[in-house]
Structures are given as structure tokens and as C-alpha cells.
Design an enzyme around this catalytic site. Structure first.
Site, PDB file in Angstrom:
ATOM      1  N   GLU A 124      41.953  35.830  44.934  1.00 50.89           N
ATOM      2  CA  GLU A 124      42.404  34.765  45.830  1.00 50.89           C
ATOM      3  C   GLU A 124      42.163  35.096  47.291  1.00 50.89           C
ATOM      4  O   GLU A 124      42.071  34.233  48.132  1.00 50.89           O
ATOM      5  CB  GLU A 124      43.907  34.529  45.644  1.00 50.89           C
ATOM      6  CG  GLU A 124      44.313  34.182  44.238  1.00 50.89           C
ATOM      7  CD  GLU A 124      43.765  32.835  43.822  1.00 50.89           C
ATOM      8  OE1 GLU A 124      44.030  31.862  44.522  1.00 50.89           O
ATOM      9  OE2 GLU A 124      43.068  32.777  42.796  1.00 50.89           O
ATOM     10  N   ARG A 162      13.430  37.953  55.226  1.00 51.15           N
ATOM     11  CA  ARG A 162      12.229  37.164  55.535  1.00 51.15           C
ATOM     12  C   ARG A 162      11.814  37.278  56.993  1.00 51.15           C
ATOM     13  O   ARG A 162      10.676  37.001  57.343  1.00 51.15           O
ATOM     14  CB  ARG A 162      12.465  35.689  55.179  1.00 51.15           C
ATOM     15  CG  ARG A 162      12.724  35.479  53.692  1.00 51.15           C
ATOM     16  CD  ARG A 162      12.997  34.038  53.336  1.00 51.15           C
ATOM     17  NE  ARG A 162      11.797  33.237  53.314  1.00 51.15           N
ATOM     18  CZ  ARG A 162      11.380  32.460  54.290  1.00 51.15           C
ATOM     19  NH1 ARG A 162      12.099  32.347  55.389  1.00 51.15           N
ATOM     20  NH2 ARG A 162      10.261  31.785  54.190  1.00 51.15           N
ATOM     21  N   ASP A 177       8.890  27.889  58.914  1.00 50.29           N
ATOM     22  CA  ASP A 177       9.886  27.387  57.986  1.00 50.29           C
ATOM     23  C   ASP A 177      10.629  26.188  58.516  1.00 50.29           C
ATOM     24  O   ASP A 177      10.793  26.030  59.703  1.00 50.29           O
ATOM     25  CB  ASP A 177      10.999  28.444  57.787  1.00 50.29           C
ATOM     26  CG  ASP A 177      10.544  29.541  56.888  1.00 50.29           C
ATOM     27  OD1 ASP A 177       9.638  29.314  56.103  1.00 50.29           O
ATOM     28  OD2 ASP A 177      11.130  30.640  56.997  1.00 50.29           O
TER      29      ASP A 177
END
Ligand code: ADE
Length: 256
Positions: A124, A162, A177
Site C-alpha cells: 500500500e 535511448r 522521436d
């Protein structure tokens, strides 16, 4: 770049890390990922990493001792028990839906570091002292709640990697991108030039590079305008871009 991942589920990681671009980046020594099991830093008979919350209520809370010990051991930080945050300029990032929302520019920012710690929460919640005295940054991958931080940690490793030199085969890959220029990417096509009667845009066969660049830029603007108009507010736009967008806006108005 070295990633240190702290988790209760280390078995989640290998299949992704041993695949494709991330696998090659690891084999070439461009990134190193070490996955540490928080449970290995418990000392009680039952190897407890969580406990019930003070004040009552449902769910379990991750205990502070194993996480502090795991990170201090791995980073070689021998903090005194009373000392607050161990001195280090290595980002210690907690993956949590309460964090700042991850995006391409945070990925680029984090790619400047040589060493990054990622803590995957479970249960939790985590004991607040971890957040206050150990963690230096909190990151969410979006406004939804997952069962743990393992998938978010993999997402960070992928998106950050990347940006590192030589990780992508195409050296301009990360710059083109979607999101990199603040716009969504233009549409791509490959062979065949006609498929089920659907032809690729004529301009792409023209060999005229300036024309193709212009078409791609306009397509990126058009896509962003249609799908993510919120991004246009922050994007770096040229005079031509703004003119093109004005035209789009007036076309939309006249359609209404
Ligand atoms: N853990 C659970 N949900 C998460 C989210 N959306 N982002 C990061 N860590 C999480």
C-alpha cells in the site's frame, strides 16, 4: 550509465533487459543494470519487508530498515543511524504515483547522470522516512496506479538509455522521436508503395529532400494539432510553422 534497481520482485526484470536494444546496450557496456532484492537486506527470521500501518487501517507498509540498508550498502554510503540523507549526488528515485510525471525531457535530464538508483514500491505504501531521508526524487509514469514500481522502473531505464550515445542504431533516432521536438512524429511508410490499393504519399517518392522535409514538418504539426494540441503551447515553432497552424485553425473554423 549504471542503474541500481531495488525491488521485491527481481524476477520481473531479466526478460525485458535481455531483449533487443537494451540487451545490445548492456552487451556493449553502454548501460549496466544491477537488480537488488530488498529482501536480502532483512535480518529477521521471516525476512519481513513490510508491516501493518501505525494508526490502523488496511494494507501493509514497506519497512524502512531493509531499503536504507540495501541502498547504503550498494552505494557504499555508511550513514550513521541519526544522520539524514546520505551525501551523494546520485539520484535516488522512488517510483510512485505521487511523483512528478515522467516525460521525454525528464528522460533526457536523467541521461546526464552516470549512476541512478530506482526504488520500486510495493504494497500500500512505503514508510514516510524513506521518502524524507533517503529518496531525492519521485517519479510517476502517469495518473493511474499499478501494483508496483517494477514496470515504471523498466520504462525509465528504456527511455533514458535511448538518449545515451550509440544505444540507438540511428544516431539521430532520439532527436526525431515523437516528443523530442515537442511535436508528435510525422507518419512513416515503407515498401510496398501500394498496398491493397492504398498508396503512399507521392512526395516521398519524389527524391526532393527539401520538399520531403517540409511535408514531414507539416505532418508532425498536423498530427500534434489533431491529437495533442496541448503540446503546441510548449513546442519551438518557426514562423512557417505558425503560419501553417493558423491555416489549419481557420480550416477547422470554416468546417464548423
Ligand atoms: N507505482 C504504482 N503506480 C505507479 C505509477 N503510476 N508510476 C510510478 N510508480 C508507480
Amino acid at each position: 550509465m549504471q542503474f541500481e534497481v531495488f525491488t521485491l520482485l527481481p524476477e520481473v526484470f531479466p526478460s525485458y533487459l535481455e531483449t533487443s536494444i537494451i540487451k545490445r546496450a548492456r552487451e556493449r557496456g553502454l548501460i549496466h543494470v544491477r537488480v537488488h532484492n530488498i529482501r536480502d537486506y532483512t535480518h529477521d527470521k521471516h525476512h519481513m519487508t513490510d508491516d501493518t500501518p501505525y494508526g490502523g487501517g488496511g494494507g501493509m507498509v514497506m519497512k524502512p530498515e531493509p531499503i536504507f540498508e540495501a541502498i547504503e550498502t550498494v552505494l557504499g554510503l555508511n550513514a550513521e543511524p541519526t544522520q539524514p540523507k546520505p551525501e551523494s549526488n546520485i539520484p535516488i528515485i522512488m517510483l510512485t504515483p505521487q511523483g512528478r510525471v515522467f516525460n521525454q525531457s525528464i528522460a533526457q535530464e536523467l541521461s546526464q547522470h552516470e549512476h541512478i538508483v530506482l526504488i520500486c514500491g510495493r504494497y500500500e505504501g512505503i514508510d514516510e522516512r524513506i521518502r524524507e531521508h533517503l529518496v531525492t526524487d519521485e517519479i510517476s509514469i502517469g495518473d493511474y496506479v499499478l501494483t508496483g514500481g517494477e514496470l515504471p522502473a523498466l520504462i525509465l531505464i528504456d527511455a533514458i538509455s535511448r538518449f545515451l550515445p550509440d544505444v540507438l542504431g540511428d544516431p539521430t533516432g532520439a532527436q526525431d522521436d515523437s516528443h523530442a521536438m515537442g511535436l508528435l512524429e510525422y507518419p512513416h511508410y515503407t515498401r510496398p508503395p501500394e498496398f491493397r490499393g492504398w498508396k503512399i504519399p507521392e512526395v516521398l517518392l519524389s527524391g526532393a529532400h527539401a520538399k520531403i522535409d517540409k511535408w514531414r514538418r507539416e505532418q508532425a504539426l498536423l498530427r500534434t494539432f489533431k491529437k495533442r494540441p496541448d503540446m503546441l503551447e510548449k513546442a519551438e515553432l518557426t514562423k512557417e510553422d505558425k503560419k501553417f497552424l493558423e491555416r489549419l485553425k481557420s480550416e477547422v473554423k470554416s468546417e464548423k
